[in-house]
Design a protein around this motif. Sequence first.
Motif, short mmCIF file in Angstrom:
data_model
loop_
_atom_site.label_atom_id
_atom_site.label_comp_id
_atom_site.label_asym_id
_atom_site.label_seq_id
_atom_site.Cartn_x
_atom_site.Cartn_y
_atom_site.Cartn_z
N GLY A 28 0.86 -1.15 0.04
CA GLY A 28 0.02 0.01 0.06
C GLY A 28 0.98 1.21 -0.04
N ASN A 29 2.20 1.30 0.36
CA ASN A 29 2.98 2.69 0.09
C ASN A 29 4.13 2.42 -0.68
OD1 ASN A 29 4.46 1.30 2.03
ND2 ASN A 29 4.13 2.70 3.69
N THR A 30 4.68 3.60 -0.74
CA THR A 30 6.06 3.76 -1.79
C THR A 30 7.13 2.76 -1.28
OG1 THR A 30 5.20 5.99 -1.68
CG2 THR A 30 7.11 5.29 -2.95
N TRP A 31 7.15 2.75 0.26
CA TRP A 31 8.09 2.19 0.98
C TRP A 31 8.14 0.71 0.48
CZ3 TRP A 31 9.43 -1.81 3.97
CH2 TRP A 31 10.85 -1.54 4.86
N ARG A 32 6.90 0.04 0.47
CA ARG A 32 6.96 -1.50 0.17
C ARG A 32 7.27 -1.59 -1.37
NH1 ARG A 32 4.84 -4.40 4.52
NH2 ARG A 32 4.98 -3.10 6.37
N ILE A 33 6.88 -0.62 -2.15
CA ILE A 33 7.18 -0.89 -3.50
C ILE A 33 8.74 -0.70 -3.67
CG2 ILE A 33 6.89 0.37 -5.88
CD1 ILE A 33 4.13 0.80 -5.10
N PHE A 66 11.97 -9.01 8.89
CA PHE A 66 12.81 -7.86 8.91
C PHE A 66 11.63 -6.55 9.08
CE2 PHE A 66 12.57 -5.68 4.75
CZ PHE A 66 11.88 -6.74 4.00
N ASP A 67 12.04 -5.40 9.12
CA ASP A 67 11.16 -4.08 9.27
C ASP A 67 10.13 -4.46 10.45
OD1 ASP A 67 10.10 -1.58 8.73
OD2 ASP A 67 8.55 -2.54 7.40
N ASN A 68 8.94 -4.85 10.23
CA ASN A 68 8.25 -5.21 11.32
C ASN A 68 8.43 -6.65 11.55
OD1 ASN A 68 6.00 -5.04 13.03
ND2 ASN A 68 4.42 -5.31 11.64
N ASP A 100 7.58 0.98 19.34
CA ASP A 100 8.62 1.11 20.02
C ASP A 100 9.36 2.77 19.58
OD1 ASP A 100 8.46 -1.44 20.31
OD2 ASP A 100 10.00 -2.25 19.05
N ARG A 101 8.85 3.12 18.29
CA ARG A 101 9.42 4.48 18.07
C ARG A 101 8.78 5.42 19.10
NH1 ARG A 101 8.41 4.20 11.60
NH2 ARG A 101 10.33 2.52 11.24
N SER A 102 7.42 5.27 19.25
CA SER A 102 6.67 6.27 20.16
C SER A 102 7.16 6.28 21.62
CB SER A 102 5.33 5.86 19.92
OG SER A 102 4.47 7.05 20.76
N ASN A 148 -0.85 7.27 9.89
CA ASN A 148 -0.55 6.27 9.16
C ASN A 148 0.51 5.96 8.31
OD1 ASN A 148 -2.99 5.04 10.39
ND2 ASN A 148 -4.39 5.65 8.71
N TRP A 149 1.44 6.65 8.66
CA TRP A 149 2.89 6.61 7.92
C TRP A 149 2.67 7.03 6.46
CZ3 TRP A 149 3.76 1.13 9.48
CH2 TRP A 149 4.81 0.92 10.66
N ASP A 150 1.33 7.76 6.01
CA ASP A 150 1.30 8.19 4.70
C ASP A 150 1.04 9.68 4.63
OD1 ASP A 150 -2.01 7.08 3.46
OD2 ASP A 150 -1.27 9.05 4.19
O1 LIG Z 1 8.83 0.77 8.85
C1 LIG Z 1 7.80 1.32 8.16
C2 LIG Z 1 7.30 0.38 6.84
O2 LIG Z 1 6.75 -1.05 7.22
C3 LIG Z 1 6.22 1.14 6.23
O3 LIG Z 1 5.85 0.36 4.83
O4 LIG Z 1 6.57 2.36 5.58
C4 LIG Z 1 6.96 3.43 6.71
C5 LIG Z 1 8.26 2.71 7.55
O5 LIG Z 1 8.46 3.55 8.53
#
Ligand SMILES: O[C@@H]1[C@@H](O)[C@H](O)OC[C@H]1O
Lengths: 355, 349, 319, 510
Positions: free
Chosen positions: A44-49, A125-127, A180-182, A204-206
């Motif tokens: 769903g977001n650029t990061w994943r792409i 990894f990541d999450n 954890d960040r919070s 929501n990270w977006d």
């Molecule tokens: O770790 C996060 C990642 O899982 C998400 O997809 O994009 C933002 C990042 O902070």
Amino acid sequence: GPKIVSGPGAEPKCFAPWGADTKYLQWEKKKGPYKVAIVNGFVGNTWRIQMIKTAKAYAEDPAVKGKIAEFKVVSTGTDAPAQLGAIEDFINQGYDAIVTIAVAPDGFDRVIRLADKNNVVLVPFDNVLDTDKVMQVNENQLEMGRKWGQFALDELHAKGVKGGKILEVRGLPGNSVDRDRSVGINEVFKKDGGKWEMVSVVGNWDDGTTQKVVADAIAVHGKFDAVVGQGGSNGVIQALKDAKHPWVPIAGESENGFRKAIAEHSADGLKGISIGQSPGLVAIAMKAAISALEGNVMPQLISVPLPVATYKELKDGQNYWSNLPDNFFTVNEFPPCGVNISGPAIMAQTESNTK
Amino acid sequence: MNKIRNALANSFRQSRAFYGALALLLVIYLVYNILHPHGFSSAVLVQNANETVAIAFLAMAQTVPVLLGGLDLSVGAVMTLTSCIASELVHGSPAAILFGMFVTLLSGTAFGLMNGIIVVYGRLQPIIVTLATGAIAIGIALFIRPKPGGEIDADLNWASTNSLRDLVDTYHLFDPDAAWFAPVSWIPVPLITLLVVAFAVWIPFRKSVTGRTVYAIGSAEGAAYMSGLPINRAKIAAFALAGFFAACGGLYLAIQTSSGNADVMQAGAYTLNSIAAVVLGGTSLLGGIGGAIASLVGACILRVISFYFRIVSIDPLLQPLIEGIVLLAAVSLGALRTLRVKNNLDLFR
Amino acid sequence: MNSFLSSIRPENKPIAVASLFIVVILLIGTGYTLSVQGSAPLLSPNYLLQQLQTGSFLGIVAAGMMMVILLGHIDLSVPWTLTASAMMAASVGGNMALPTGIAVGLAVGLVNGLGIAYLRIPSMIFTLGVDSVLRGLMVAHTGGFAPQDQATPLMRFLAAERLFGIPVAIFVWAFVSICIALILTRTSFGRSIYATGNREGAAYLSGIRTRMVIIGAFMASGVCAAIAGVLLAGYSAKAYQGMGLPYLLPAIAAVVLGGTRILGGQGRYVGTLVGVVLIVLLNSVLSIMQMPEAGRQIIYGAVIISMLLVYGRGVKVAS
Amino acid sequence: MNDSPRAGVPIIELRGISKSFSGARALKDVDFACRSGSTHAILGENGAGKSTLIKIMSGVLQPDTGAMYLNGQQARFRSPSEAAKSGIVCIFQELSLMPDLTVADNISISDPPRRFGLIDGRAQRRRAEALLARIKCEDVNPNALVRDLSLSRRQMVEIAKALGMAPKVLILDEATSALTSRDVETVYGLLGDLKTENVASLFISHRMHEVERLCDTLSVFRNGSHVDTFARGERSPAEIVRLMIGRDVEAHFPPKPAPRQAAPYFEIENLSWENRLKGVNLSVGKGEIVGLGGLDGQGQKELLLALFGVLRGVGGQVKAAGTTISPSSPYAAKTGRTRIALVPEDRKTEGLMLPMSIADNLLAASFDKVSSGPFIDSGKEKAAVEDGIRKLQIKINEATDAVATLSGGNQQKVVIAKWLMTEPDVILLNDPTRGIDVGTKQEIYKLMRELADEGKAILFYSTDYAELVGCCDRVAVMYDGAITTELSGEAINEEAIVSASLNINTQSAA
Ligand SMILES: O[C@@H]1[C@@H](O)[C@H](O)OC[C@H]1O
Ligand SMILES: Nc1ncnc2c1ncn2[C@@H]1O[C@H](COP(=O)(O)OP(=O)(O)OP(=O)(O)O)[C@@H](O)[C@H]1O
Ligand SMILES: Nc1ncnc2c1ncn2[C@@H]1O[C@H](COP(=O)(O)OP(=O)(O)OP(=O)(O)O)[C@@H](O)[C@H]1O
Ligand SMILES: [Mg+2]
Ligand SMILES: [Mg+2]
């Protein structure tokens, strides 16, 4: 499953153990080339792409290409049974390693057990998971939060501000990374002793959501002394601009747009720090998986350093690109690991033909 | 003999959609197994069954209100809520575990009951009532479990997500390798769970007066009322049953993931998928036609489609597109019916 | 209060109740901010305008959604219609951005309409399928090409600027509202929507081109989602993947809270307008109160149910 | 006013019953009684309150005032099921079958045979077979879905269902309006049997000849009041009609013009569809009313639908004024060079949008006629609505009221008025007087003749043979998808139509 052994592990520069008490694991050596699968959650977001593209590019990298016999990527959405099912299916299909971003920090007991039974290396990894039974790769999220908080605090102190309102922008709820960040951020402000009022909103990270909730918060609270946010940093910038909010210290992730803004406005008060979770983590996770299959000793929890860049360290064309779009994540390479796939290279290469 | 053949032909004509779905499922599942390197094995079946249980329960849950001519937009949320409840309760002594399971199922049923009561006595449309109560369920779930986690008995997790053999082995019931046991020991426990609940709960319900009334209401509510059927009881029961099935899904999800997670997005996705499964199974969204077993088949189709992405090599960034197109194509199969229609008025019933 | 409610016509009752609720929400919110912060931002024109500015996106989506709900259908493809329009507008850029966005909306509406009117697949499921196809297309699009995602200056102007101190977005919303209201009350297309929504067979036999009506309504919904998408991208200065999702359920809720029958055939546009304002204000009050997500969801659900109960129990099924 | 002709305690008795719907009084202080073993007719105009009365008896509606007595004991039914438990079983005017359930399911719906608490499908089927046999409907398959049955079969299933509930009082609210004549005979026989079993039958019908043949007691309602109750033969038909509508009805049908050879205008040639229409040939001239007769379900309905563009895959040709037309939809039929109108079979589901206003319903086929440019012109709109209401003398309060609040006859007038607004050249009527009282029927006959005189071509299907005889210039009788007989002039009489319908003597087509 793996044996618990004592360190040090292979390539310690790349596979740095999380801490002194990190366990070391060793799998039975298997003969290559290996079948490797990536089981992502949502796209769903650029990061994943960017993550998926990095993974594909890395699988084609001459250094690893020969070691991989088969490579598959699937994305399962936010559906836990589907993700668990995909992992199990790959185990059944005889894959050797499965790299994954978990949809939740819990719930993987069964597939871990199956992976161990079948000598499959499972690398979240990541999450990551709240468990020490698998090898995992991540940046230190708690530390990331602390650094963000500390930076904002230092900048405020430098201006002589001893108390005020801080806006915290949170990520997707119910996610360990966000949690954890919070914790890290709030811990720093609590320790400071100044009179800080924390206002927190969920972005929501977006970018878009972030922009909307930040705009709302500004409308209600008038003015903030600093903004500390997770992903979606571009939205923070946009909201401040639109509301003609004066520039204040801002902590955020590593989106190119955010870095561009810091570089442009730091003289006007936008003292920024950019620490990002890197989509390039996937390459390290793949590399770790292969290394484990080769029988090397591996740390159970591999720590990837935080890519910190404050307004003092930004250099155009080096750690941000003023001529490229806002929405890719700048930090992507890890030279000590031989991971050299740069963000702009994979995310912006075709920019010219769509412009 | 002739009579039986007639009855069969009748049933076939009247539930063409269901038999079509069943045939489709058989074909695509067969091909999946052929393509899979370890196809037709217990391990693959176990995995497939595990992945299917939650959505299958939700599809069955959705079926009951749909048969009424309504829709339950809260099934996903109730599943989420109950899985969070289970993640608090289903561990400890065997008695505690049983009690936890009981409370989980009860709370889902109670939530469904509440939906039904609001729909009946508030005389409101189910779709909008459950849109709202779904939000409430998620709220409670977030309240119980602000972050994912919780605890589920580990043996239970292992035993209920594997083959019968592992179940016997985990609880040391008898010699799991006994010769007499071999013919059935490969059967996945999740499959049995699903089928037992489906047949032990759904079939009797369908054959009860209350169940029959559910069909009657979906077919023609006014007529059902005029025929003196227990309308209110049936509606409330339908939503309660939906709550129960959703809770079965939630309980299984919790056991399967050994945790609970108040994931709003997952709840929404499961609700929408449950509707898709119901339609794929051949149940009419207008009510009156179809059944939970059909939806179970629909849910399986939905799942098997996604199995293919792991077998066939497809660019991961194209996967959502292909999934969307396949879904659209599958639900459009129902449109073949319209092509056969010779009287345009038949389109409107 | 009770006698007041019983004195108004039944179709206006939801509108009156929702308006009352809006006042109650403003009062509660103001009471809260006065006691906690000593200020009353909720009553400041500037704050309200800003809320309506962001509310206009929801308002426009709801306007289109109302058209299909009046037919007894639903448009679940709104999230990705909105997103796809915004993304395509942004990636085309320049003068063609806006027309491209709108064209995407029209095209999606057309596909939805064709599938529902000609193939007669339930809208609930067809639009759901279209939504996931659009999502797939956009994932492929953004993943494959790294397209331009910045909003054009015109999009920025329409969404984020102000004219005479009033956000331009509100003018856009007003324009869309007038169009929809006119269509519904004063055109034969609008009347045909009500007729078709009430009983499609009878409408068909009256010589109403019910297929065209269905297609038209879905195209209206598509266009509205597209306009909202283009505006939202302008507001956030960019198009992004998750932008449409938060609008689906609130849009349906707004339409229903405004008194439109979810099964079709009945409803007034003013009601939808009031429903949108209600939801927007409810959300802002909850965020002012820093209500955690759990409480937010519970209150949200409880408000919808209790309002519908106040509207009065529906009539018994016709015998 | 309790002047029932026989002595003894009535099985069911109502005293002082009133009922209003949002202000409008449907029943005013009604006393009514009915005795075991009687066949009791309830007569009255549309909207007289007949259905309301029996809905109160059977627990569908609750009276505002008054009380009900069952065998002398006060009783109150809060639902149809409570009434049914006390032996009061009703076949409602609007069918109460579930189309998606099978015939067997439907017949046993309220109290299915059970084994171990679960419904016993086999016993249910046997029960259905037995009940269907009792009303000579062995041709109905108990496993068939009700939705696949014709209207007349459905009515018979409904009767079987009611019989299965072992009624002490059986109420039939226009339950024979769609039956074939053979079925009607069966029902007559059945009512005779029930009489000997001491069951009370309450019978509502607008067909006087049925009533006269069947019923021993008659009650007349007018404007919500019980006007009179008397034994059969006590009053002449003319008297009864006067009681019903409050005035005399002279000639039932408007006079027909002298038989003449109308020039063919609307010509149907060799029309076929599926296996329901098998080469239909018929022509209707301007100013002519051509009746369609025959047993129900011989293709009459399909013929009208085919002409109106509703059916797909129709073979053959239709010509109007010499040129071929082939409407592909009602819209095309309505707007073509030759404009066609259809008054459909079921006004509730096909003719009207019940919850919408009377005005909107009247305009539904002519929105474009009252628009200027894209917008509807309120002036034209109002004028058109008023015009329609006046022309057909529709009884309404406000044009903005829901059309559902009108009585059946007035609803039917709305449907007709809607179509007249489109100024059609050809008017297709599908049993337009079904369930309509004598007074209104008469108005409709008159209207048809006026329309014909204005030069319209009218094709008129009716299940009531008397009506065909009284109204039509020619009658075409259909049998098995084709027109087997055409009658005209003096040759149009009931015997001829009946024998043609049964396809008894192979008369050559006129
Ligand atoms: O770790 C996060 C990642 O899982 C998400 O997809 O994009 C933002 C990042 O902070
Ligand atoms: N006239 C009617 N026509 C069709 N359906 C009806 C009619 N009246 C009621 N119903 C339906 O039947 C249900 C039962 O109606 P009823 O009036 O008995 O409700 P109730 O008194 O609340 O029920 P209960 O006494 O069982 O609690 C209602 O929910 C309604 O949907
Ligand atoms: N649910 C209702 N709401 C409002 N008015 C009603 C309702 N039901 C009946 N009425 C009105 O009550 C009156 C009596 O209606 P009812 O149906 O009893 O007439 P009827 O004698 O059965 O007529 P018909 O011969 O047309 O069936 C009519 O004026 C009708 O419009
Ligand atoms: Mg009646
Ligand atoms: Mg009537």
